[in-house]
Design an enzyme around this catalytic site. Structure first.
Site, PDB file in Angstrom:
ATOM      1  N   GLY A   6       0.816  -1.215   0.000  1.00 39.67           N
ATOM      2  CA  GLY A   6       0.000   0.000   0.000  1.00 39.67           C
ATOM      3  C   GLY A   6       0.847   1.261   0.000  1.00 39.67           C
ATOM      4  CD  GLN A  10      -3.898  10.068   5.354  1.00 45.11           C
ATOM      5  OE1 GLN A  10      -4.640   9.159   5.723  1.00 45.11           O
ATOM      6  NE2 GLN A  10      -3.927  11.259   5.905  1.00 45.11           N
ATOM      7  NE  ARG A  34      -4.664   1.842  -8.648  1.00 44.73           N
ATOM      8  CZ  ARG A  34      -5.595   1.174  -7.961  1.00 44.73           C
ATOM      9  NH1 ARG A  34      -6.132   0.104  -8.507  1.00 44.73           N
ATOM     10  NH2 ARG A  34      -5.958   1.510  -6.749  1.00 44.73           N
ATOM     11  CE1 TYR A 139     -10.908   1.862   9.271  1.00 42.97           C
ATOM     12  CE2 TYR A 139      -9.990   0.881   7.297  1.00 42.97           C
ATOM     13  CZ  TYR A 139      -9.856   1.698   8.393  1.00 42.97           C
ATOM     14  OH  TYR A 139      -8.667   2.359   8.640  1.00 42.97           O
ATOM     15  CE  LYS A 143      -7.933  -1.090   9.437  1.00 41.33           C
ATOM     16  NZ  LYS A 143      -6.685  -1.322   8.641  1.00 41.33           N
TER      17      LYS A 143
HETATM   18  C1  VAH Z   1     -10.821   6.337   8.090  1.00 36.85           C
HETATM   19  N1  VAH Z   1      -8.701   7.545   8.217  1.00 36.85           N
HETATM   20  O1  VAH Z   1     -11.364   7.408   8.281  1.00 36.85           O
HETATM   21  C2  VAH Z   1      -9.315   6.243   8.389  1.00 36.85           C
HETATM   22  C3  VAH Z   1      -9.070   5.812   9.801  1.00 36.85           C
HETATM   23  C4  VAH Z   1      -9.376   6.449  12.142  1.00 36.85           C
HETATM   24  C5  VAH Z   1      -9.908   6.571  10.810  1.00 36.85           C
HETATM   25  O2  VAH Z   1      -9.206   4.465   9.984  1.00 36.85           O
HETATM   26  O3  VAH Z   1     -11.420   5.388   7.687  1.00 36.85           O
END
Ligand code: VAH
Length: 316
Positions: A6, A10, A34, A139, A143
């Site tokens: 990655g 960012q 990419r 997400y 995690k």
């Molecule tokens: C998001 N910047 O907003 C990421 C992060 C703590 C937030 O995981 O999904």
């Protein structure tokens, strides 16, 4: 010798040059799905890699003689809600593949967790290092899955797995894509460009944030920490500040008089933000590997505005 996945993202786009300055350019292999251009490609070794391809991943790690894999490839929170299957495939299957490569090739493994690993039933203020984790985004579910899998691989196979629960990261090199905390980056660019910003997160919505420079130091600090001191591994609460859009706007107003903020709340990202903690307890990171962020809201704001202005307000 480090492999970073990655690398175009960012964090990766700043972590790779940072590590190359620290360890030597030839010691850091940048990878991304990419091809990348500019410093990432010219400043040292680069290879294209789909982290879901275990064979290719293992071959890269072996040929590079890596001793550490820093796995950053993934989709962020809001984008994940729009493509749940892809988020699961990349964030969970891809990360589990990366972890298995680390086990097979005998490397250390870094995984970026997040404040998103907590949910609405988690204590919101001074969120403990060990507490209830029932996230309500795909997400966040990913995690927590990887925090548990990384701890399991350490316990079962002795893999040196370590992770950080990143807060929102604020940076001026590469814009985040599809995150809920992205407003805290956009606001600085819009302040320089237009002198005003319309926030998709409501006033009074507090989240943990940190300047990217402190995030880079935290990755190195954790990965170089004496393992004998580590009581926890996956993953450490870290943060530098708990802020809402009003607090950031006020800090910007001290540097750009007349800066104004307006609101056009995005229900999806507002709901995600409200499911996350307001502020983390970072005492475990401080105690076990001397975590100590250098930037507060005021110093971060001054540096962000300076750097963006010197780039002519352009994102990378
Ligand atoms: C998001 N910047 O907003 C990421 C992060 C703590 C937030 O995981 O999904």
């Amino acid at each position: 010798r480090v492999v970073v996945t990655g690398s175009g993202g960012q964090i990766g786009s700043e972590l790779v040059p940072h590590l190359r300055r620290l360890y030597g350019a030839e010691k850091v292999l940048a990878t991304d799905l990419r091809p990348v251009s500019g410093p990432l490609a010219e400043g040292g070794p680069f290879a294209c890699l789909d982290v879901r391809d275990g064979e290719a991943f293992s071959a890269l790690v072996r040929h590079f003689r890596a001793d550490t894999v820093l796995h950053l490839a993934g989709l962020l929170s809001a984008r994940g809600e729009k493509d749940v299957a892809l988020a699961w495939d990349v964030n969970v299957n891809g990360s589990a593949t990366a972890l298995e490569v680390a086990r097979q090739e005998g490397t250390a493994f870094f995984f970026p967790s997040s404040i998103a690993a907590f949910g609405p039933s988690t204590p919101k203020k001074e969120t403990p290092q060990e507490t209830l984790q029932r996230p309500t985004t795909i997400y966040g579910v990913g995690k927590v899955a990887l925090e548990l899998l990384c701890d399991y691989y350490h316990l079962k196979f002795g893999v040196d797995t370590r992770g950080l629960r990143f807060p929102g990261l604020i940076s001026h090199e590469t814009q985040p894509g599809g995150g809920t905390t992205d407003y805290a980056v956009h606001i600085y660019y819009e302040a320089v460009r237009k002198g005003n910003y319309t926030s998709f997160i409501a006033p009074g919505t507090f989240m943990d944030m940190m300047y990217m420079a402190d995030a880079l130091d935290a990755v190195v600090g954790l990965m170089e920490a004496d393992p004998a001191r580590l009581v926890h591994r996956n993953a450490f609460n870290i943060s530098a500040m708990s802020v809402d859009p009003e607090a950031i706007a006020s800090a910007i107003g001290k540097v750009i008089p007349g800066f104004t903020i307006a609101y056009d709340v995005d229900p999806l990202r507002q709901a995600i933000a409200e499911s996350w903690p307001d502020s983390l307890d970072c005492s475990a990171a401080r105690k076990e590997w001397d975590f100590a962020p250098r930037y507060d809201l005021e110093t971060m704001t001054r540096e962000m505005l300076d750097r963006i202005a010197s780039k002519g307000g352009r994102a990378a």
